[in-house]
Scaffold this motif. Structure first.
Motif: not given
Ligand SMILES: [Zn+2]
Length: 381
Positions: A92-95
């Motif tokens: 995920h981009d927000e990992y």
């Protein structure tokens, strides 16, 4: 699928959906709720599924499926009541790492949280987004949730449904097992291992399997096909729904030639949910007469997986559980150059823990954090 493997005498481990009662508070301290049916997008995501987590919730089990044994599912994103990321998948981009792990599971996805006291839950409006990696083919799955809302005991119990699948060759069935010294020794050994965690065995329901014994007495699995295991775990055997179902079989056969002595769904399993491929565990009785403690170890280890614990250190030491008080053994400890961490290499670094990736009967410790997780599982009282 978590595997506990016996190889050349050395333990090298591991390798009617519920929830149609909308919002009802169960008198038994569980609330189950159907979340609906969801079709994944071309990226395999369900999109945000709303969860109304009760203030009293000590644990939450979201479960979705089924989507087939040739597809893996996992969690993509979980947002808490404040709208913050409680969990994000590493793609995920927000990992950002959090004190939570979610497996990649075939066919049916149970997701349990919290799995660390450092990452507790608070009540309110959460969202859950699942990732079913089916290669761009949309999958339609049903999702439901179990909230545990009763108090968590310091001296918790878990009921067992012990199911005998074609093991009468050992003289073992529902009628004989209550008085079988070796079987009772195995249960006692398992209970002793859970003692540090504040967990003991509650009621034991002795059940003879009435399904296809010829098919399931020897469970065949391979690295890429666990369908026979899953089909056995789907069998509804009765007993305590709020408990753990353990199928005792003759043998677990694997295509790799390794001898597998136990397999748990998950981690975690679909606790309190019957009829799914993640609704229990399998333990082989091959060693029962020679080494009942070994069978007890497998029950305790696989049962703890089912209830939400990961290995303190995985096989190569590159991954650990999300707990702060369990010892870690890292890749640096691998001094003999083989592909895995030995118990000797991890002496003092967790090889004495029940949840070491390759435990033996001297792996007898559990930590406070491990107990915290086990005692709040929905299957536990
Ligand atoms: Zn394991």
């Amino acid at each position: 699928m978590t595997w506990l493997i016996l190889l050349i005498g050395t333990l090298l481990a591991c390798g009617d959906k519920d929830g149609d009662d909308t919002g009802a508070t169960g008198a038994d301290g569980l609330q189950t709720q159907s979340l609906g049916s969801f079709t994944t997008d071309t990226g395999g995501l369900t999109g945000d599924i709303p969860l109304e987590v009760p203030d009293a919730a000590s644990s939450v089990l979201v479960h979705c499926g089924d989507y087939g044994y040739d597809v893996l599912g996992t969690a993509w994103q979980i947002k808490d009541a404040a709208g913050a990321n409680y969990y994000t998948n590493s793609f995920h981009d927000e990992y950002a790492p959090t004190k939570m792990r979610v497996g990649n599971l075939d066919d049916y996805l149970p997701v349990l949280f919290p799995v660390s006291p450092d990452h507790d839950v608070t009540g309110g409006a959460w969202t859950f987004n699942a990732w079913i990696a089916s290669g761009g083919t949309p999958k339609t799955i049903d999702c439901a949730v179990v909230y545990r809302t009763d108090a968590v005991s310091d001296a918790a119990t878990v009921d067992l449904n012990v199911v005998f699948v074609g093991v009468d060759g050992l003289g073992l069935d529902a009628g004989t097992a209550p008085d079988d010294a070796d079987f009772q020794a195995a249960l006692d050994f398992a209970q002793g291992l859970w003692a540090d965690a504040g967990l003991s065995i509650g009621a034991v329901n002795y059940i003879d399997f009435t399904g296809n014994v010829d098919r399931f007495a020897v469970v065949d699995v391979s690295d890429d096909d666990s369908s026979e295991l899953g089909e056995l775990l789907k069998e509804d055997v009765g007993g305590s729904v709020r408990g753990m179902t353990v199928f005792f079989v003759q043998e677990i056969a694997s295509s790799s030639g390794a001898t597998i002595i136990g397999l748990a769904a998950g981690p975690p399993g679909a606790a309190t949910v019957t009829g799914t491929s993640k609704s229990g565990m399998v333990v082989t009785t091959a060693d029962l007469r020679a080494a009942p403690d070994q069978v007890g170890l497998i029950l305790a280890h696989e049962g703890a997986h089912f209830l939400g614990l990961f290995h303190t250190s995985e096989k190569t030491g590159e991954q650990h559980d999300p707990l702060s008080d369990t010892p870690e053994c890292g890749p640096d400890s691998n001094t003999d150059g083989n592909s895995y961490l030995d118990r000797e290499e991890c002496a003092g670094k967790g090889s004495d823990n029940v949840m070491f990736w390759a435990p033996d009967t001297a792996s007898t410790t559990m930590t406070g954090d491990q107990g915290w997780v086990l005692r709040r599982n929905p299957a536990v009282r």
